[in-house]
Design a protein around this motif. Structure first.
Motif, PDB file in Angstrom:
ATOM      1  N   HIS A  92       9.140   9.736   6.495  1.00  0.00           N
ATOM      2  CA  HIS A  92       8.511   8.697   5.667  1.00  0.00           C
ATOM      3  C   HIS A  92       7.265   9.234   4.959  1.00  0.00           C
ATOM      4  N   ARG A  93       6.506  10.052   5.670  1.00  0.00           N
ATOM      5  CA  ARG A  93       5.307  10.621   5.026  1.00  0.00           C
ATOM      6  C   ARG A  93       5.701  11.474   3.814  1.00  0.00           C
ATOM      7  N   TYR A  94       6.858  12.120   3.893  1.00  0.00           N
ATOM      8  CA  TYR A  94       7.359  12.915   2.759  1.00  0.00           C
ATOM      9  C   TYR A  94       7.544  12.008   1.533  1.00  0.00           C
ATOM     10  N   VAL A  95       8.209  10.888   1.755  1.00  0.00           N
ATOM     11  CA  VAL A  95       8.467   9.968   0.635  1.00  0.00           C
ATOM     12  C   VAL A  95       7.144   9.419   0.086  1.00  0.00           C
ATOM     13  N   LEU A  96       6.225   9.082   0.996  1.00  0.00           N
ATOM     14  CA  LEU A  96       4.915   8.590   0.532  1.00  0.00           C
ATOM     15  C   LEU A  96       4.201   9.660  -0.295  1.00  0.00           C
ATOM     16  N   GLY A  97       4.366  10.909   0.106  1.00  0.00           N
ATOM     17  CA  GLY A  97       3.759  12.017  -0.634  1.00  0.00           C
ATOM     18  C   GLY A  97       4.343  12.135  -2.036  1.00  0.00           C
ATOM     19  N   PHE A 149      21.377  -7.103  -2.078  1.00  0.00           N
ATOM     20  CA  PHE A 149      20.198  -6.538  -1.409  1.00  0.00           C
ATOM     21  C   PHE A 149      19.969  -5.131  -1.950  1.00  0.00           C
ATOM     22  N   ASN A 150      18.749  -4.840  -2.308  1.00  0.00           N
ATOM     23  CA  ASN A 150      18.434  -3.515  -2.837  1.00  0.00           C
ATOM     24  C   ASN A 150      17.080  -3.104  -2.259  1.00  0.00           C
ATOM     25  N   PHE A 151      17.016  -1.846  -1.788  1.00  0.00           N
ATOM     26  CA  PHE A 151      15.827  -1.370  -1.083  1.00  0.00           C
ATOM     27  C   PHE A 151      14.958  -0.581  -2.054  1.00  0.00           C
ATOM     28  N   VAL A 152      13.699  -0.986  -2.179  1.00  0.00           N
ATOM     29  CA  VAL A 152      12.793  -0.316  -3.108  1.00  0.00           C
ATOM     30  C   VAL A 152      12.195   0.890  -2.378  1.00  0.00           C
ATOM     31  N   TYR A 153      13.030   1.878  -2.175  1.00  0.00           N
ATOM     32  CA  TYR A 153      12.620   3.009  -1.346  1.00  0.00           C
ATOM     33  C   TYR A 153      13.512   4.197  -1.683  1.00  0.00           C
ATOM     34  N   SER A 154      12.985   5.411  -1.519  1.00  0.00           N
ATOM     35  CA  SER A 154      13.706   6.604  -1.972  1.00  0.00           C
ATOM     36  C   SER A 154      14.018   7.577  -0.835  1.00  0.00           C
ATOM     37  N   GLY A 155      13.925   7.115   0.402  1.00  0.00           N
ATOM     38  CA  GLY A 155      14.206   8.001   1.531  1.00  0.00           C
ATOM     39  C   GLY A 155      15.294   7.435   2.431  1.00  0.00           C
ATOM     40  N   ASN A 156      15.232   7.811   3.707  1.00  0.00           N
ATOM     41  CA  ASN A 156      16.243   7.367   4.667  1.00  0.00           C
ATOM     42  C   ASN A 156      16.271   5.845   4.772  1.00  0.00           C
ATOM     43  N   PHE A 157      17.453   5.290   4.731  1.00  0.00           N
ATOM     44  CA  PHE A 157      17.535   3.830   4.830  1.00  0.00           C
ATOM     45  C   PHE A 157      18.763   3.441   5.640  1.00  0.00           C
ATOM     46  N   VAL A 158      18.800   2.179   6.013  1.00  0.00           N
ATOM     47  CA  VAL A 158      20.018   1.630   6.599  1.00  0.00           C
ATOM     48  C   VAL A 158      20.253   0.243   6.008  1.00  0.00           C
ATOM     49  N   SER A 159      21.516  -0.050   5.777  1.00  0.00           N
ATOM     50  CA  SER A 159      21.917  -1.365   5.279  1.00  0.00           C
ATOM     51  C   SER A 159      23.095  -1.777   6.150  1.00  0.00           C
ATOM     52  N   ARG A 162       1.660  16.725   3.189  1.00  0.00           N
ATOM     53  CA  ARG A 162       0.352  17.398   3.142  1.00  0.00           C
ATOM     54  C   ARG A 162      -0.299  17.235   1.778  1.00  0.00           C
ATOM     55  N   LYS A 163      -1.521  16.724   1.792  1.00  0.00           N
ATOM     56  CA  LYS A 163      -2.222  16.534   0.528  1.00  0.00           C
ATOM     57  C   LYS A 163      -2.560  17.873  -0.114  1.00  0.00           C
ATOM     58  N   ASP A 164      -2.896  18.878   0.732  1.00  0.00           N
ATOM     59  CA  ASP A 164      -3.238  20.180   0.144  1.00  0.00           C
ATOM     60  C   ASP A 164      -2.046  20.775  -0.614  1.00  0.00           C
ATOM     61  N   VAL A 165      -0.855  20.559  -0.109  1.00  0.00           N
ATOM     62  CA  VAL A 165       0.344  21.070  -0.790  1.00  0.00           C
ATOM     63  C   VAL A 165       0.527  20.328  -2.117  1.00  0.00           C
ATOM     64  N   ARG A 166       0.424  19.014  -2.047  1.00  0.00           N
ATOM     65  CA  ARG A 166       0.607  18.216  -3.275  1.00  0.00           C
ATOM     66  C   ARG A 166      -0.452  18.579  -4.318  1.00  0.00           C
ATOM     67  N   ASP A 167      -1.688  18.728  -3.856  1.00  0.00           N
ATOM     68  CA  ASP A 167      -2.771  19.052  -4.793  1.00  0.00           C
ATOM     69  C   ASP A 167      -2.496  20.378  -5.495  1.00  0.00           C
ATOM     70  N   TYR A 168      -2.022  21.335  -4.719  1.00  0.00           N
ATOM     71  CA  TYR A 168      -1.788  22.667  -5.287  1.00  0.00           C
ATOM     72  C   TYR A 168      -0.692  22.615  -6.357  1.00  0.00           C
ATOM     73  N   ILE A 169       0.399  21.956  -6.009  1.00  0.00           N
ATOM     74  CA  ILE A 169       1.519  21.858  -6.964  1.00  0.00           C
ATOM     75  C   ILE A 169       1.073  21.096  -8.208  1.00  0.00           C
ATOM     76  N   TYR A 170       0.366  20.015  -7.993  1.00  0.00           N
ATOM     77  CA  TYR A 170      -0.068  19.203  -9.130  1.00  0.00           C
ATOM     78  C   TYR A 170      -1.023  19.994 -10.028  1.00  0.00           C
ATOM     79  N   GLY A 171      -1.865  20.806  -9.397  1.00  0.00           N
ATOM     80  CA  GLY A 171      -2.782  21.659 -10.167  1.00  0.00           C
ATOM     81  C   GLY A 171      -1.995  22.555 -11.122  1.00  0.00           C
ATOM     82  N   MET A 172      -0.908  23.142 -10.611  1.00  0.00           N
ATOM     83  CA  MET A 172      -0.092  24.011 -11.471  1.00  0.00           C
ATOM     84  C   MET A 172       0.581  23.203 -12.576  1.00  0.00           C
ATOM     85  N   GLU A 183       0.807  -1.221   0.000  1.00  0.00           N
ATOM     86  CA  GLU A 183       0.000   0.000   0.000  1.00  0.00           C
ATOM     87  C   GLU A 183       0.847   1.280   0.000  1.00  0.00           C
ATOM     88  N   GLY A 184       0.615   2.093  -1.005  1.00  0.00           N
ATOM     89  CA  GLY A 184       1.278   3.397  -1.087  1.00  0.00           C
ATOM     90  C   GLY A 184       2.741   3.339  -1.473  1.00  0.00           C
TER      91      GLY A 184
END
Ligand code: DGJ
Length: 730
Positions: free
Chosen positions: A501-506, A249-259, A452-462, A117-118
């Motif tokens: 993490h919420r940033y990356v999900l956004g 090993f490869n992490f399917v992720y684009s934010g903070n990680f540890v290996s 923030r969804k409102d931030v994402r929505d605004y940018i995407y609108g532009m 999910e997400g």
């Protein structure tokens, strides 16, 4: 089917092509790791757990339970129970205690592979391509369940892992750490290979012997980073490119990680990979769930080369999506190194006019077309056209470029906000910040709060207004700074540590919307060069800009390191002008072409200004790229040279899956006097077939001879010279 449950000894066996992964329910209902490696016929290898040896099992000797906890090879080790090795999972319960006790509850097996999910993740194209084991663990006292997900791919030596945590109790629980995978190895005699670097020299390979204690790479920058890529290989001390056991090993992720690898007191190795737990917390209310990103695990019994080719096949077939997944990408010309911020619509049209005559297929307008952006100190967030530069508007420009027979692409940096922007004036609180503290500027910009969804929505609108207004067929999504002062004005105190993490999900959410709404647009990811070259990004974009260093010789190392786990078809690579803007080196135009041909290929220069001889060479260079691109995109990649070991030369090869042809590329980095022609052994050919080099069809040699004895490169005069040879099955 690839997954088998042995009821008698309560063990699970996952078979992924020639690889096998085994785990079992151990005394005390703990989940133990049994085996990972070359496929074996046995269904029961539980003797490997040494449960009959001192220290005794909990049932037979409760006095030594702590020793048992500190030695059992745990499949998903928890914090607090006497396993003092690095743990994968930790919580804080309603009373503030941090002990967690996960015990086996149940299992189920599903055909195919469930989505996460997400989150981006590899997928099965058909249900019979993979099978998934879901083991549910429970901590009754904390009211938690954790699903451990294991997918085995039938035709690839790949097992993927992830975890889903559910609050099934009545109280809040805070997750303090939730890694995605832990694997136990019975030896410490291994090397750790990582891809490290910096801006303009990303993914340099480093190999170190494991030693007692913990050794790790990580990122706390909010992105996977230039500095450490979320990839690690553990391999036998004597493993090399073509032989020896390797675990990738490869992490399917684009934010903070540890290996992280830890060599323990008993000379065993525990390896872990997941979201970095520094500054991480996640509040799980009753009924809520948290999904940890995926770790891809590849086993190779034939060295690093086979490991890489397995990753390449997996990512090409089971991660990259969209219209361009299997297609040749348009040959583009990008104006960044041509003009930087100093351009107008007229200048771009001049470039396009020249480029179209030479066979270039797309013009990409890079940074500087919006707001009032003339340098990097303004306008991020103001995604409307800078009329002073783009006179007549964007549509008129795109139409002109289209009329020349070229596609048009555009650059965005959607996650950022300049202090000098209309957006910042209107919404200063949209920047990630700690109220009451100054914000740290980096490249004169702040980061938008993408949780923030409102931030994402605004940018995407532009963005949509731009995309709907003109015929845009390509987007370069850039991200040019790391995160600091990480706090959100929209999250309550107890959820502030979720922001990383919420940033990356956004970011994933917006990329998902963009690629769903505009399926025809080719998306290329980028982050100040290659700071987000990770599998998470590959799920959304079939190509990623490899590095801001476009020098052909520097690229040899960068592309070598990148190829450890990422397919060449995904490497953004361009021919640029000389002297190179990053290192000041001048290399032959041909060599620049040969090195860029390994990747997506394109140009990053002012085609109206380069030497006439270079301009004249472009049509033939494009023809050469076109001739070999299908082989490069779909074939098997073999590394032959290694600039990290010998920086006098480099070589590599692409071999068709059916072994009918091979493209061999060689770069002489430094010319040395009075040397005999270098002889280089080819790889991956059919030993029994006969091959000829295209320019000498009358001369035929067996694949066996070409691989055993090699080919003579012949004399190349001068530094930075290159040569390609095309071998065809007779
Ligand atoms: C960093 C990228 O890597 C470059 O290619 C270019 O797009 C610049 N950003 C533009 O600011």
């Amino acid at each position: 089917m690839p997954i088998f449950y042995n009821e008698k000894n309560r063990s699970f066996k996952l078979t992924a092509k020639d690889t096998c992964y085994m785990l079992a329910v151990a005394p005390g209902e703990y989940l133990a790791h049994v085996y990972f490696g070359k496929a074996l016929p046995d269904d029961d290898l539980n003797y490997l757990l040494r449960l009959d040896e001192n220290p005794f099992t909990p049932e037979t000797n409760d006095r030594d339970r702590a020793v048992y906890m500190d030695t059992l090879p745990f499949e998903y080790p928890c914090h607090g129970l006497g396993d003092y090795r690095e743990h994968a999972f930790a919580i804080e319960d309603k009373k503030g205690a941090t002990t967690c006790d996960l015990r086996y509850k149940s299992y189920r097996i599903e055909d195919g592979k469930p989505a996460l999910e997400g989150l981006p993740a590899t997928f099965a194209n058909t249900p019979d391509e993979a099978q998934t084991l879901i083991i549910t663990m429970e901590d009754k006292a904390a009211g938690l369940e954790v699903d451990l997900l294991y997918t085995a791919f039938a035709d690839l030596d790949v097992i993927t892992r992830s975890a889903v945590v559910r609050n099934v109790g009545g109280d809040n629980v805070t997750i303090k750490r939730v890694y995605s995978a832990a694997v136990e190895f019975d030896s410490e005699k291994m090397d750790m290979i990582t891809l490290n670097g910096s801006w303009a020299r990303e993914r340099a390979l480093e190999r170190c012997r494991l030693h007692h204690g913990k050794q790790l790479i990580d990122s706390m920058r909010g992105e996977s980073s230039h500095q450490n890529n979320p990839f690690t290989a553990l391999c036998a001390n004597n493993a090399d490119e073509d032989s020896g056991e390797v675990y990738g090993f490869n992490f399917v992720y684009s934010g903070n990680f540890v290996s992280e690898a830890e060599v323990t007191q008993h000379k065993k190795t525990r390896y872990l990979m997941g979201i970095n737990s520094t500054d991480f917390e996640w509040l799980l209310e009753p009924g809520e769930a948290f999904t940890a990103p995926e770790v891809v695990m590849v086993y190779s019994d034939k060295g690093l080369g086979k490991m890489s080719r397995t990753f390449h096949d997996l990512y090409r077939q089971n991660l990259i999506r969209g219209e361009y997944k299997d297609k040749r990408r348009p040959i583009l010309i990008n104006n960044w190194e041509a003009t930087y911020f100093n351009f107008t619509a007229e200048k771009l049209v001049q470039i396009a006019e020249q480029a179209s005559k030479l066979g270039i297929e797309m013009l990409v307008m890079d940074d500087g077309w919006f707001g009032h952006r003339d340098s990097d100190n303004s306008s991020l967030g103001d995604w409307f056209v800078y009329e002073k530069k783009i006179e007549g508007g964007l549509k008129a420009l795109v139409d002109k470029v289209n009329a020349l027979g070229m596609k048009f692409g555009i650059w965005f940096e959607p996650e950022m906000i300049s202090p000098d922007s209309e957006l910042y004036k209107a919404h200063p609180d949209w920047a990630i910040q700690v109220k009451g503290r100054p914000l740290t500027l980096c490249r004169e910009q702040y980061v938008l709060d993408y949780s923030r969804k409102d931030v994402r929505d605004y940018i995407y609108g532009m963005m949509r207004k731009i995309l709907d207004n003109a015929n845009i067929e390509y987007i370069k999504w850039d991200m040019n700074r790391q995160l600091t002062e990480v706090a959100s004005n929209a999250l309550p105190r107890e959820r502030q540590r979720e922001l990383w993490h919420r940033y990356v999900l956004g970011v994933y959410d917006l990329m998902n919307r963009l690629t769903t709404d505009y399926p025809h647009i080719l998306l290329e990811n980028c982050s100040g060069g290659g700071a987000r070259f990770d599998p998470g990004m590959l799920y959304f974009s079939p190509q990623i800009w490899c590095s801001d260093d476009t020098d052909a010789i520097e690229r040899l190392k960068i592309q070598y390191g990148t190829s450890m786990c990422y397919p060449c078809s995904a490497m953004g690579a361009h021919v640029s002008d000389c002297p190179n803007h990053t290192v000041g080196r001048s290399t032959p135009f041909t060599t620049r072409g040969h090195v860029a041909m390994v990747g997506t290929f394109g140009y990053e220069l002012d085609v109206t200004k380069i030497p006439q001889s270079d301009r004249d060479a472009i049509p033939a260079q494009i023809a050469e790229f076109n001739k070999y691109n299908a082989l490069v995109r779909t074939g098997d990649h073999y590394r032959i040279g290694n600039m990290f070991e010998d920086n006098l030369w480099d070589a590599w090869e692409f071999v068709a899956k059916d072994k009918s042809e091979a493209l061999f590329e060689f770069v002489q980095v430094m010319c040395r006097p009075n040397e005999r022609s270098r002889r280089i052994k080819l790889k991956g050919l059919d030993p029994e077939a006969y091959y000829y080099e295209e320019s000498t069809p009358e001369v035929k040699h067996s694949g066996a001879a070409l691989m055993q004895c090699g080919v003579n490169i012949g004399g190349l005069w001068g530094d930075y010279q290159s040569k390609i040879m095309h071998f065809i099955k007779a």
